[in-house]
Enzyme design. Structure first.
Site, PDB file in Angstrom:
ATOM      1  N   HIS A 127       0.961  -1.276  -0.148  1.00 19.13           N
ATOM      2  CA  HIS A 127      -0.088   0.016  -0.033  1.00 19.13           C
ATOM      3  C   HIS A 127       0.902   1.318   0.152  1.00 19.13           C
ATOM      4  CE1 HIS A 127      -2.705   2.963   1.823  1.00 19.13           C
ATOM      5  NE2 HIS A 127      -3.615   2.169   1.424  1.00 19.13           N
ATOM      6  N   ASP A 205       3.142  -4.771   7.755  1.00 19.47           N
ATOM      7  CA  ASP A 205       1.954  -4.258   7.408  1.00 19.47           C
ATOM      8  C   ASP A 205       0.759  -5.218   7.686  1.00 19.47           C
ATOM      9  OD1 ASP A 205      -0.331  -2.772   6.519  1.00 19.47           O
ATOM     10  OD2 ASP A 205       0.515  -2.033   4.850  1.00 19.47           O
TER      11      ASP A 205
HETATM   12  N1  PLP Z   1      -1.875  -1.043   4.595  1.00 21.81           N
HETATM   13  C1  PLP Z   1      -2.760  -1.571   3.944  1.00 21.81           C
HETATM   14  C2  PLP Z   1      -2.375  -3.016   3.362  1.00 21.81           C
HETATM   15  C3  PLP Z   1      -3.921  -1.174   3.482  1.00 21.81           C
HETATM   16  O1  PLP Z   1      -4.722  -1.702   3.236  1.00 21.81           O
HETATM   17  C4  PLP Z   1      -4.066   0.305   4.280  1.00 21.81           C
HETATM   18  C5  PLP Z   1      -5.473   0.832   4.103  1.00 21.81           C
HETATM   19  O2  PLP Z   1      -6.294   0.675   3.176  1.00 21.81           O
HETATM   20  C6  PLP Z   1      -3.037   1.003   5.019  1.00 21.81           C
HETATM   21  C7  PLP Z   1      -2.023   0.174   5.077  1.00 21.81           C
HETATM   22  C8  PLP Z   1      -3.341   2.284   5.559  1.00 21.81           C
HETATM   23  O3  PLP Z   1      -4.179   2.189   6.505  1.00 21.81           O
HETATM   24  P1  PLP Z   1      -4.627   3.553   7.079  1.00 21.81           P
HETATM   25  O4  PLP Z   1      -5.462   4.553   5.843  1.00 21.81           O
HETATM   26  O5  PLP Z   1      -6.030   3.309   8.264  1.00 21.81           O
HETATM   27  O6  PLP Z   1      -3.728   4.206   7.788  1.00 21.81           O
END
Ligand code: PLP
Length: 415
Positions: A127, A205
């Site tokens: 992400h 993550d």
């Molecule tokens: N990592 C992954 C795999 C995600 O799907 C997301 C959000 O969609 C995030 C990190 C970031 O999460 P947040 O926007 O809640 O900080």
């Protein structure tokens, strides 16, 4: 069937919807965007309301009972998080705003551990929030960011990952447990162990993994694990950074101010013990308490049944998509690989955004776009896909609603 605490087990699917006011009092519909944010159970909403009415006083400050109770509930929430992810000590649990903030914290607070020329290894499944903060760190410190490749079906290319670990000896590795764009499940135990053997500190993550796969951080042995409350049926504004105590101890403070200090004088300041050292200012304690309630709620499911339910939905979704003309599903499960809770697809003559708009007229809330994973999609040759993602309340009816929307969209666009 009862769980050991005497509460009824909740069954995933239609039965679970009774616990979500979204379906009875809210807009309801065929909600297929839980990877972006999950709907909230009544008990989480109530926990938030109850805290704001009955326990609203700043934590760790007041000598009066109201503040002491709020502090106690906040500390209990930390203990619940620790138990939920298998952390040996609640000293390992830092409350943050979400996965994004947790990764920013690491990339800021650990910068003194990097020297110019060092390498950070990520994967093409990440992400944006597990890419951009590392890129900024690299820019600040003169480091290089390298990406492990994926295969054409969207699995991690483990051989490439291993080869890059051996070749670059990265100082940090950042890798997802479950990719939000394609649902790819990575062989996380193997990746963590291999990277650590070569000297890397590994950040996992768990934004999708925590709610949909579960984790035991001690068994996994990772250095850091991050996730967001709102994707696991809790409120927004609260998330978790887990760090092994010795890994948190070596970090510089992130934000500074009240609550993270042991003393302040006109000549300088000293830091509080972990985890408070990383929680400057008034924390989102009602949200943390409500996250504790979300954890209680998730605990009322059988994890095994939940995993089977979401796996069955992935299989049914693939079957449904394959049976529709002009539709191509993506992701490892299309070739028998490990995929969970997310199914991305394309429709031959319909742009993903047009599809999402048409689907909305069928009350189907579905995601279209790059899913904050542009490098993943670009590697596979897409600009955008349609993505459905499941939660405890998802069921076969949702898939039938998508099928009808696909048929209508193709009728409209193939004219
Ligand atoms: N990592 C992954 C795999 C995600 O799907 C997301 C959000 O969609 C995030 C990190 C970031 O999460 P947040 O926007 O809640 O900080």
């Amino acid at each position: 069937m009862e769980k050991t605490d005497g509460l009824q087990v909740i069954r995933p699917g239609l039965a679970a919807r009774a616990h979500f006011p979204f379906f009875s009092e809210g807009p309801g519909g065929f909600y297929l965007d839980s990877a972006a944010t999950a709907q909230k159970p009544g008990q989480v909403i109530e926990a938030l309301r109850h805290t704001l009415i009955h326990h609203n006083a700043n934590v760790h400050r007041g000598a009066y009972r109201l503040s002491a109770t709020a502090s106690e509930l906040y500390d209990q929430a930390r203990q619940k998080v620790a138990r939920c992810i298998g952390a040996a000590s609640e000293r390992s649990i830092v409350f943050v705003r979400g996965a994004t903030e947790a990764i920013n914290l690491i990339t800021y607070s650990a910068q003194h551990l990097c020297k110019p020329g060092d390498v950070i290894l990520l994967t093409l499944l990440e992400h944006h929030s597990n890419i951009v903060p590392w890129q900024l760190l690299a820019k600040r410190k003169g480091l290089k960011v390298v990406f492990a490749d994926i295969t054409d079906d969207g699995s991690l290319n483990v051989a490439d990952f291993r080869q890059k670990v051996e070749a670059f000896k990265p100082v940090f590795v950042g890798v997802t447990q479950l990719a939000n764009s394609l649902g790819t499940v990575t062989p996380i135990e193997e990746l963590v162990a291999f990277a650590q053997k070569h000297g890397a500190r590994v950040l996992v993550d768990g934004a999708q993994g925590a709610p949909h796969l579960g984790v035991n951080v001690e068994a996994l042995g990772c250095d850091y694990y991050v996730f967001s409350g709102h994707k696991m049926y809790g409120p927004t504004g609260i998330g978790v950074l887990y760090g092994r105590p010795e890994r948190l101890e070596e970090l510089e403070p992130f934000q500074s101010g009240g609550d993270m200090i042991s003393y302040v004088s006109v000549d300088g300041s000293g830091w509080a013990e972990i985890p408070q050292r990383f929680e400057a200012g008034t924390p989102a304690f009602p949200e943390a308490i409500a996250l504790g309630s979300a954890i209680d709620f998730l605990g009322r499911f059988s994890r095994d049944e939940l995993n089977k339910h979401e796996q069955a939905l992935v299989r049914s979704a693939l079957e449904m998509l394959r049976s529709e003309e002009g539709v191509t599903p993506h992701g490892p499960a299309t070739v028998g690989g490990a995929q969970a809770t997310v199914v991305s697809f394309s429709i031959d003559c319909v742009h993903p955004h047009d599809f999402a708009t048409i689907a909305d007229t069928h009350n189907v809330q579905i995601r279209a776009g790059h899913h904050c994973a542009m490098p993943t999609l670009r590697r596979l040759g897409f600009q955008a896909t349609v993505r459905m993602s499941f939660g405890v309340y998802s069921c076969e009816e949702d898939l039938e609603a998508v099928r009808l929307a696909i048929r209508e969209a193709r009728r409209m666009f193939s004219r």
